[in-house]
Motif scaffolding. Structure first.
Motif, mmCIF file in Angstrom:
data_model
loop_
_atom_site.group_PDB
_atom_site.id
_atom_site.type_symbol
_atom_site.label_atom_id
_atom_site.label_comp_id
_atom_site.label_asym_id
_atom_site.label_seq_id
_atom_site.Cartn_x
_atom_site.Cartn_y
_atom_site.Cartn_z
ATOM 1 N N TYR A 42 0.846 -1.212 0.000
ATOM 2 C CA TYR A 42 0.000 0.000 0.000
ATOM 3 C C TYR A 42 0.879 1.259 0.000
ATOM 4 O O TYR A 42 0.565 2.256 -0.645
ATOM 5 C CB TYR A 42 -0.917 0.030 1.222
ATOM 6 N N GLN A 43 1.987 1.203 0.757
ATOM 7 C CA GLN A 43 2.856 2.388 0.871
ATOM 8 C C GLN A 43 3.522 2.710 -0.467
ATOM 9 O O GLN A 43 3.599 3.878 -0.867
ATOM 10 C CB GLN A 43 3.959 2.174 1.918
ATOM 11 N N GLU A 45 2.433 1.799 -3.426
ATOM 12 C CA GLU A 45 1.375 2.265 -4.345
ATOM 13 C C GLU A 45 1.037 3.737 -4.073
ATOM 14 O O GLU A 45 0.808 4.514 -4.996
ATOM 15 C CB GLU A 45 0.117 1.404 -4.195
ATOM 16 N N GLU A 46 1.006 4.108 -2.800
ATOM 17 C CA GLU A 46 0.728 5.518 -2.455
ATOM 18 C C GLU A 46 1.780 6.429 -3.092
ATOM 19 O O GLU A 46 1.453 7.465 -3.685
ATOM 20 C CB GLU A 46 0.734 5.694 -0.927
ATOM 21 N N ASN A 49 1.297 6.566 -6.909
ATOM 22 C CA ASN A 49 0.107 7.354 -7.256
ATOM 23 C C ASN A 49 0.288 8.848 -6.978
ATOM 24 O O ASN A 49 -0.448 9.675 -7.511
ATOM 25 C CB ASN A 49 -1.129 6.837 -6.505
ATOM 26 N N ILE A 131 7.163 8.037 4.109
ATOM 27 C CA ILE A 131 5.926 7.277 4.330
ATOM 28 C C ILE A 131 6.253 6.208 5.371
ATOM 29 O O ILE A 131 6.960 5.244 5.066
ATOM 30 C CB ILE A 131 5.470 6.600 3.004
ATOM 31 N N ILE A 138 -5.596 6.256 4.176
ATOM 32 C CA ILE A 138 -6.416 6.091 2.979
ATOM 33 C C ILE A 138 -7.329 7.307 2.823
ATOM 34 O O ILE A 138 -8.015 7.700 3.769
ATOM 35 C CB ILE A 138 -7.299 4.812 3.103
ATOM 36 N N ASN A 144 -4.117 11.236 -2.462
ATOM 37 C CA ASN A 144 -3.618 10.538 -1.272
ATOM 38 C C ASN A 144 -2.759 11.490 -0.436
ATOM 39 O O ASN A 144 -2.396 12.580 -0.878
ATOM 40 C CB ASN A 144 -2.915 9.222 -1.643
ATOM 41 N N SER A 146 0.340 11.518 0.569
ATOM 42 C CA SER A 146 1.660 11.935 0.059
ATOM 43 C C SER A 146 1.508 13.063 -0.959
ATOM 44 O O SER A 146 2.263 14.042 -0.941
ATOM 45 C CB SER A 146 2.381 10.750 -0.602
ATOM 46 N N ARG A 209 3.524 10.798 8.078
ATOM 47 C CA ARG A 209 3.894 11.307 6.755
ATOM 48 C C ARG A 209 4.629 12.636 6.912
ATOM 49 O O ARG A 209 4.179 13.513 7.665
ATOM 50 C CB ARG A 209 2.659 11.553 5.866
#
Ligand code: UTP
Length: 290
Positions: A42-43, A45-46, A49, A131, A138, A144, A146, A209
């Motif tokens: 997930y991190q 992907e964040e 994205n 991150i 989420i 997102n 970031s 973050r």
């Protein structure tokens, strides 16, 4: 203002994960799955994205499973296809092609500040987003977290702390901001206290973050051991000439905490079309029992 494009993300994942023992003996807590996807996926992907080009993961020697997870494995892909699992083969291939990932080792767990300092060479003279490997955040209906912090940096030109207001009873768990000017979601940081036992300066807590400008490395070099006997990122942040916090939009789960982990599994399950009805029915039956 000397604003540079944010191209790199750092994911610290070298911590000991003491709060999640015994699972974390011999296993990285960042690999704990939320249903069938490890948290660290997930991190990454964040970061992707949010437009990041290179992800730097901080690991220890005990966390090589993270390298294996993101590595290309053509033999395994061929095996899955031969067994009729082209769908899984595609999933595994896509993970290995998700981002340019490099690894930096932190040999001794001297705290988050020390972990970040280990990335000085890999990051270079650029701003970067941090991150935390055990904080899942989420935002279903917009950018997102970031991306929100990167945009805040483009606006303010300083390091940016990702914060949210926490309940007064929970301030003792976090780095807490002493606020100056408050302008919508932007909060000027005039001081910070790491895990205040009493009299927190506000309820704005740093929640996993950060957007850091490279001058943080010089501050980290001269930061000594602080709260909990660790080199704290918070202490280095307070040495910066200017610092802003951004009150980000998103739901946050602390995966390194047992209840945070269970909450994430329930919420993420209820968002998945393949299992949400089953999970919901199951929770309803429990509700009758208790
Ligand atoms: P935490 O304090 O939540 O992680 O650090 P921890 O030390 O693993 O947890 P406990 O308290 O022992 O259960 C936040 C993030 O910073 C990383 C962790 O992996 C986590 O993602 N970290 C922490 C490092 O990379 N190195 C460190 O020395 C400390």
């Amino acid at each position: 203002m000397n604003i540079k494009k944010v191209r790199k993300a750092v994911i610290p994942a070298a911590g000991l994960g003491t709060r999640f023992l015994p699972a974390t003996k011999g296993m990285a807590k960042e690999m704990l799955p939320i249903v069938d996807k490890p948290t660290i996926l997930y991190q990454v992907e964040e970061a992707v994205n949010a437009g990041i080009e290179e992800v730097i993961i901080i690991i220890s020697k005990e966390k090589k499973a993270i390298i294996d997870f993101f590595a290309k494995d053509e033999e395994y892909e061929r095996y899955l296809i031969s067994k009729g699992h082209k769908d899984f083969a595609d999933v595994i291939k896509n993970i290995s092609e998700l981002a340019k990932i490099t690894y930096v080792y932190q040999d001794e767990q001297k705290g988050l500040g020390h972990a970040i300092l280990c990335t000085k060479e890999a990051v270079g003279d650029e701003p970067f987003v941090v991150i935390l490997g055990d904080d899942l955040i989420i935002n279903k209906n917009g950018d997102n977290v970031s991306k929100q912090l990167i945009d805040a940096y483009y606006k303010m030109g300083t390091s940016i702390l990702g914060v949210q207001e926490v309940d007064a009873s929970l301030t003792y768990k976090y780095g807490i901001v002493k606020p100056g000017i408050i302008d919508g979601r932007y909060i000027e940081v005039i001081g910070m206290v790491e895990k205040p036992k009493d009299n927190p300066p506000s309820r704005y807590a740093a929640l996993g973050r950060y957007l850091l400008t490279p001058d943080i490395f010089d501050k980290l070099k001269v930061t000594t051991y602080g709260a909990g006997g660790e080199i704290q990122l918070t202490d280095a942040l307070t040495k910066l000439d200017k610092l802003w916090a951004y009150n980000f939009i998103g739901s946050r789960y602390d995966i390194g905490d047992k209840f945070g982990y269970v909450k994430a599994i329930i919420d993420f399950s209820l968002d998945r079309d393949d299992i949400k009805d089953l999970v919901y029915e199951h929770i309803k039956t429990k509700n009758k029992i208790y």
